[in-house]
Design a protein around this motif. Structure first.
Motif, short mmCIF file in Angstrom:
data_model
loop_
_atom_site.label_atom_id
_atom_site.label_comp_id
_atom_site.label_asym_id
_atom_site.label_seq_id
_atom_site.Cartn_x
_atom_site.Cartn_y
_atom_site.Cartn_z
N GLN A 88 44.52 35.07 7.48
CA GLN A 88 43.78 34.92 6.22
C GLN A 88 42.79 36.05 6.04
O GLN A 88 42.65 36.59 4.94
N ILE A 89 42.11 36.41 7.11
CA ILE A 89 41.13 37.51 7.03
C ILE A 89 41.84 38.80 6.65
O ILE A 89 41.41 39.50 5.72
N SER A 90 42.90 39.14 7.34
CA SER A 90 43.62 40.40 7.07
C SER A 90 44.14 40.46 5.64
O SER A 90 43.98 41.47 4.96
N ALA A 91 44.75 39.37 5.19
CA ALA A 91 45.30 39.35 3.82
C ALA A 91 44.19 39.48 2.79
O ALA A 91 44.32 40.21 1.81
N HIS A 92 43.08 38.77 3.00
CA HIS A 92 41.99 38.78 2.03
C HIS A 92 41.31 40.15 1.96
O HIS A 92 40.89 40.59 0.89
N MET A 93 41.17 40.81 3.10
CA MET A 93 40.44 42.09 3.16
C MET A 93 41.28 43.29 2.76
O MET A 93 40.75 44.38 2.58
N GLU A 94 42.58 43.11 2.61
CA GLU A 94 43.50 44.22 2.35
C GLU A 94 43.09 45.15 1.19
O GLU A 94 43.25 46.36 1.30
N PRO A 95 42.56 44.63 0.07
CA PRO A 95 42.24 45.55 -1.04
C PRO A 95 41.11 46.54 -0.74
O PRO A 95 40.99 47.55 -1.42
N ASN A 96 40.27 46.27 0.25
CA ASN A 96 39.15 47.15 0.54
C ASN A 96 39.52 48.13 1.65
O ASN A 96 40.13 47.75 2.64
N LEU A 97 39.11 49.38 1.47
CA LEU A 97 39.46 50.45 2.40
C LEU A 97 38.24 50.95 3.16
O LEU A 97 37.15 51.03 2.61
N CYS A 98 38.46 51.31 4.43
CA CYS A 98 37.44 51.95 5.26
C CYS A 98 38.05 53.26 5.75
O CYS A 98 38.99 53.25 6.54
N ARG A 99 37.52 54.36 5.28
CA ARG A 99 38.07 55.67 5.68
C ARG A 99 37.72 56.03 7.12
O ARG A 99 38.38 56.84 7.73
N CYS A 100 36.67 55.42 7.67
CA CYS A 100 36.26 55.72 9.04
C CYS A 100 37.13 55.02 10.06
O CYS A 100 37.10 55.36 11.24
N GLY A 101 37.85 54.00 9.63
CA GLY A 101 38.75 53.32 10.54
C GLY A 101 38.10 52.24 11.38
O GLY A 101 38.57 51.96 12.49
N THR A 102 37.06 51.61 10.90
CA THR A 102 36.41 50.55 11.69
C THR A 102 36.98 49.17 11.35
O THR A 102 36.33 48.15 11.60
N HIS A 103 38.20 49.13 10.83
CA HIS A 103 38.80 47.86 10.42
C HIS A 103 38.79 46.80 11.53
O HIS A 103 38.51 45.64 11.26
N MET A 104 39.05 47.18 12.74
CA MET A 104 39.10 46.19 13.82
C MET A 104 37.72 45.58 14.06
O MET A 104 37.60 44.38 14.30
N ARG A 105 36.68 46.39 13.97
CA ARG A 105 35.32 45.86 14.14
C ARG A 105 34.91 45.01 12.93
O ARG A 105 34.20 44.02 13.08
N ILE A 106 35.37 45.40 11.75
CA ILE A 106 35.11 44.61 10.54
C ILE A 106 35.75 43.23 10.68
O ILE A 106 35.12 42.20 10.43
N LEU A 107 37.00 43.20 11.12
CA LEU A 107 37.70 41.92 11.31
C LEU A 107 37.00 41.08 12.38
O LEU A 107 36.86 39.86 12.23
N ALA A 108 36.54 41.72 13.45
CA ALA A 108 35.83 41.00 14.51
C ALA A 108 34.52 40.40 13.97
O ALA A 108 34.15 39.27 14.34
N ALA A 109 33.84 41.13 13.11
CA ALA A 109 32.59 40.62 12.53
C ALA A 109 32.86 39.41 11.65
O ALA A 109 32.11 38.42 11.69
N ILE A 110 33.92 39.45 10.88
CA ILE A 110 34.26 38.31 10.02
C ILE A 110 34.63 37.11 10.86
O ILE A 110 34.21 35.98 10.58
N ARG A 111 35.40 37.34 11.93
CA ARG A 111 35.73 36.25 12.86
C ARG A 111 34.46 35.63 13.43
O ARG A 111 34.32 34.41 13.50
N GLN A 112 33.52 36.47 13.86
CA GLN A 112 32.27 35.97 14.43
C GLN A 112 31.50 35.13 13.40
O GLN A 112 31.02 34.04 13.72
N ALA A 113 31.40 35.63 12.18
CA ALA A 113 30.66 34.90 11.14
C ALA A 113 31.34 33.59 10.78
O ALA A 113 30.68 32.65 10.34
N GLY A 114 32.65 33.52 10.99
CA GLY A 114 33.39 32.31 10.68
C GLY A 114 33.37 31.25 11.76
O GLY A 114 33.87 30.15 11.56
N GLN A 115 32.77 31.58 12.90
CA GLN A 115 32.69 30.59 13.98
C GLN A 115 31.57 29.61 13.69
O GLN A 115 30.51 30.00 13.19
N PRO A 116 31.79 28.33 13.99
CA PRO A 116 30.73 27.34 13.78
C PRO A 116 29.48 27.71 14.56
O PRO A 116 29.57 28.25 15.67
N ALA A 117 28.33 27.39 14.00
CA ALA A 117 27.05 27.76 14.63
C ALA A 117 26.76 26.99 15.89
O ALA A 117 27.23 26.02 16.25
#
Length: 151
Positions: free
Chosen positions: A122-151
């Motif tokens: 779901q994260i990958s599909a939702h984020m697809e329209p936005n581009l990162c030229r620096c290539g930090t996509h894996m860290r971006i996905l990890a950040a979203i995963r972290q934010a999505g974890q219950p507190a």
């Protein structure tokens, strides 16, 4: 005169209704988080949330907003007190040059508002329209995963 509700605050703007939302945010309201990237809705640097949907603010005329509210990166938190998703981006060092990050955060926030604990697919599909030229996509996905974890 148009009324825009941005980050919960109503603003009266004397602006041409065909003006892109990005220009209203940056030039009239002084909110510089959303960036001009391509002007064609192809990069996502200008992404904000209108109603409950992420949109490319470079393409959306202010007249198309109607009564829906607008959320920008400035409405999620501050430097002193970042929001949960912003903190996750900091923790995972998801920004390199930083140009795309506000748009990435806003697109991710729209997903987390709708799906509090999204799957990787779901994260990958939702984020697809936005581009990162620096290539930090894996860290971006990890950040979203972290934010999505219950507190």
């Amino acid at each position: 005169m148009m009324t825009l509700i941005v980050n919960g605050v109503p603003h009266q703007l004397d602006i041409d209704p065909s003006t892109p939302l990005l220009y209203a945010l940056r030039n009239q309201l002084g909110l510089h988080g959303a960036k001009f990237g391509c002007g064609l809705g192809q990069c996502g640097a200008c992404t904000v949330i209108v109603g409950d949907k992420p949109v490319f603010s470079c393409l959306m005329p202010v007249a198309a907003i109607g009564t829906r509210s607008v959320r920008t990166i400035e409405g999620l938190g501050s430097t002193d007190k970042p929001g949960k998703l912003q903190q996750a981006f900091i923790d995972k060092q998801a920004a390199q040059c930083g140009y795309c990050i506000a748009g990435m955060v806003m697109r991710a926030q729209a997903l987390l508002d709708r799906v509090p604990s999204p799957t990787d697919e779901q994260i990958s599909a939702h984020m697809e329209p936005n581009l990162c030229r620096c290539g930090t996509h894996m860290r971006i996905l990890a950040a979203i995963r972290q934010a999505g974890q219950p507190a």
